[in-house]
Motif scaffolding. Structure first.
Motif, PDB file in Angstrom:
ATOM      1  N   LEU A 166       0.363  -1.594   0.423  1.00 21.07           N
ATOM      2  CA  LEU A 166       0.027  -0.027  -0.222  1.00 21.07           C
ATOM      3  C   LEU A 166       0.297   1.095  -0.227  1.00 21.07           C
TER       4      LEU A 166
ATOM      5  N   LYS B 282       2.286   1.777  -3.530  1.00 21.63           N
ATOM      6  CA  LYS B 282       1.124   1.904  -4.352  1.00 21.63           C
ATOM      7  C   LYS B 282       0.675   3.291  -4.505  1.00 21.63           C
ATOM      8  N   TYR B 283       0.550   4.225  -3.103  1.00 20.09           N
ATOM      9  CA  TYR B 283       0.438   5.047  -3.088  1.00 20.09           C
ATOM     10  C   TYR B 283       1.304   6.028  -2.381  1.00 20.09           C
TER      11      TYR B 283
ATOM     12  N   GLU C 232      -6.510  -5.926   0.187  1.00 18.89           N
ATOM     13  CA  GLU C 232      -8.073  -4.702  -0.812  1.00 18.89           C
ATOM     14  C   GLU C 232      -8.283  -4.583   0.252  1.00 18.89           C
TER      15      GLU C 232
ATOM     16  N   GLU D 276      -6.698  -1.508   1.574  1.00 20.00           N
ATOM     17  CA  GLU D 276      -6.237  -0.197   0.597  1.00 20.00           C
ATOM     18  C   GLU D 276      -8.253  -0.146   0.268  1.00 20.00           C
TER      19      GLU D 276
ATOM     20  N   TYR E 146      -8.280   2.680   3.854  1.00 19.70           N
ATOM     21  CA  TYR E 146      -7.282   3.877   3.165  1.00 19.70           C
ATOM     22  C   TYR E 146      -7.801   5.045   2.574  1.00 19.70           C
TER      23      TYR E 146
END
Length: 162
Positions: free
Chosen positions: A67, A70-71, A151, A154, A157
């Motif tokens: 995570l 990815k962000y 999942e 995410e 978030y």
């Protein structure tokens, strides 16, 4: 003479690696952690409470790392806060190195669980893994006592930032 020089270089390199490893995990009090979260502005903090001996905690750690990656361009900060004992700092450092964790790792420097557990969340029994989602600008503080898959993590978030 050459053997002495090689030995000196090897000792210097090993010493530098040990010093760097010790910097990979910092001790933090609950008050210091709360100050950090309070001063985060628009950053969303995901504070994962874990321990080296907790198999579900270790199993979910890659999801937090994924995570964060990815962000990476977003104001997101994953903090792994270890609940291992202060005297186990060396074991935590070795764990962080072995797992090659990229997120920031802190070791909670508190002895009294009766003090810090309800301060983190009145809902918390003290069981781990547990995660705290905080965004000061949005007035968000959500506590979840569960193991996450990617999942679920995410989704939690994104529910904060959207």
């Amino acid at each position: 003479m050459k053997a002495v020089w090689i030995l000196a270089v090897a000792v210097a390199v090993c010493s530098a690696n040990v010093a760097g490893a010790q910097d990979s995990v910092r001790l933090i009090t609950l008050d210091q952690l709360e100050d950090r979260l309070a001063g985060g502005g628009d950053t969303t903090f995901i504070v994962n409470l874990w321990a080296t001996w907790c198999a579900p905690c270790v199993a979910e750690m890659p999801h937090f790392e994924e995570l964060q990656q990815k962000y990476a361009a977003k104001p997101l900060r994953v903090l792994f806060v270890s609940l291992d004992a202060k005297q186990d700092l060396g074991a935590v450092i070795k764990f962080v190195e072995r797992k090659a964790l990229k997120a920031e790792v802190l070791l909670l420097n508190e002895k009294n669980e009766q003090y810090f557990i309800p301060k983190i969340s009145e809902e918390w029994s003290g069981a781990i893994p547990a995660t705290l989602f905080v965004n000061t600008d949005k007035g968000i503080r959500i506590f979840k006592a569960q193991e996450f898959n990617f999942e679920q993590l995410e989704q939690n978030y994104l529910s904060i930032v959207q």
